[in-house]
Design a protein around this motif. Sequence first.
Motif, mmCIF file in Angstrom:
data_model
loop_
_atom_site.group_PDB
_atom_site.id
_atom_site.type_symbol
_atom_site.label_atom_id
_atom_site.label_comp_id
_atom_site.label_asym_id
_atom_site.label_seq_id
_atom_site.Cartn_x
_atom_site.Cartn_y
_atom_site.Cartn_z
ATOM 1 N N LYS A 1 -3.055 -15.966 -0.710
ATOM 2 C CA LYS A 1 -2.963 -15.016 -1.818
ATOM 3 C C LYS A 1 -2.793 -13.568 -1.387
ATOM 4 N N GLY A 2 -2.548 -13.312 -0.114
ATOM 5 C CA GLY A 2 -2.248 -11.956 0.334
ATOM 6 C C GLY A 2 -3.469 -11.103 0.610
ATOM 7 N N ASN A 3 -3.199 -9.861 1.015
ATOM 8 C CA ASN A 3 -4.253 -8.942 1.447
ATOM 9 C C ASN A 3 -5.224 -8.554 0.342
ATOM 10 N N LYS A 4 -4.760 -8.528 -0.917
ATOM 11 C CA LYS A 4 -5.659 -8.171 -2.017
ATOM 12 C C LYS A 4 -6.811 -9.161 -2.151
ATOM 13 N N ASN A 5 -6.584 -10.377 -1.681
ATOM 14 C CA ASN A 5 -7.581 -11.438 -1.796
ATOM 15 C C ASN A 5 -8.559 -11.480 -0.622
ATOM 16 N N LEU A 6 -8.370 -10.640 0.396
ATOM 17 C CA LEU A 6 -9.158 -10.750 1.626
ATOM 18 C C LEU A 6 -10.675 -10.728 1.438
ATOM 19 N N PRO A 7 -11.244 -9.828 0.619
ATOM 20 C CA PRO A 7 -12.712 -9.865 0.469
ATOM 21 C C PRO A 7 -13.217 -11.208 -0.066
#
Length: 182
Positions: free
Chosen positions: A29-35
């Motif tokens: 899902k990309g970097n926005k999903n990292l946390p």
Amino acid sequence: MGGLETFGYNILKNFRIKNKETYSIVNKKGNKNLPFFFVYSLIKSLHIINAKEIEAIYLSDGILSPFGVIIKKLTNKKIAITLHGKEVTYNNKIYQKIMSNLINKLDLVLCVSNQTKKEAIKIGVDERKVYVTNNGINPLEFLLNKPKSLLKNKLFSKFRIQSNNRKILFTNGRLVKRKGVR
């Protein structure tokens, strides 16, 4: 797909050929999903490690070293990690100190080039843990459907190069020092 994504995909595919019991946790899902992915992957990792009696964990990117340290502390399993370069060449002394301390807590450090190994050691990564595994290709993925001589002539023509039996070396990475290109 970029270089790291391609690397991760191919190494996972080949691990599965060698060992059917290879498990993966992938952020799709990309970097926005990292946390959220970090928390999810920690819980999922602990579950898989315990349920499947996993002996070793491989992390395909040096930026995952904090995750590796946490998993190691919680499970006491062997952790290997691959360094691609940027994680040890980022020009910030505090960052480099933090990264070398984290990486040194892991068991095995694989570098994709001799230059990456030199840079890792330079920031303090323990040389005894560091090995080079150069990136490569699967030549079967690049089968030529035309004679080599025809393709060579087309290439020389396109780039206006006099052939004169010259050999040409190509690189498909960016021309930056940390990739070992001079």
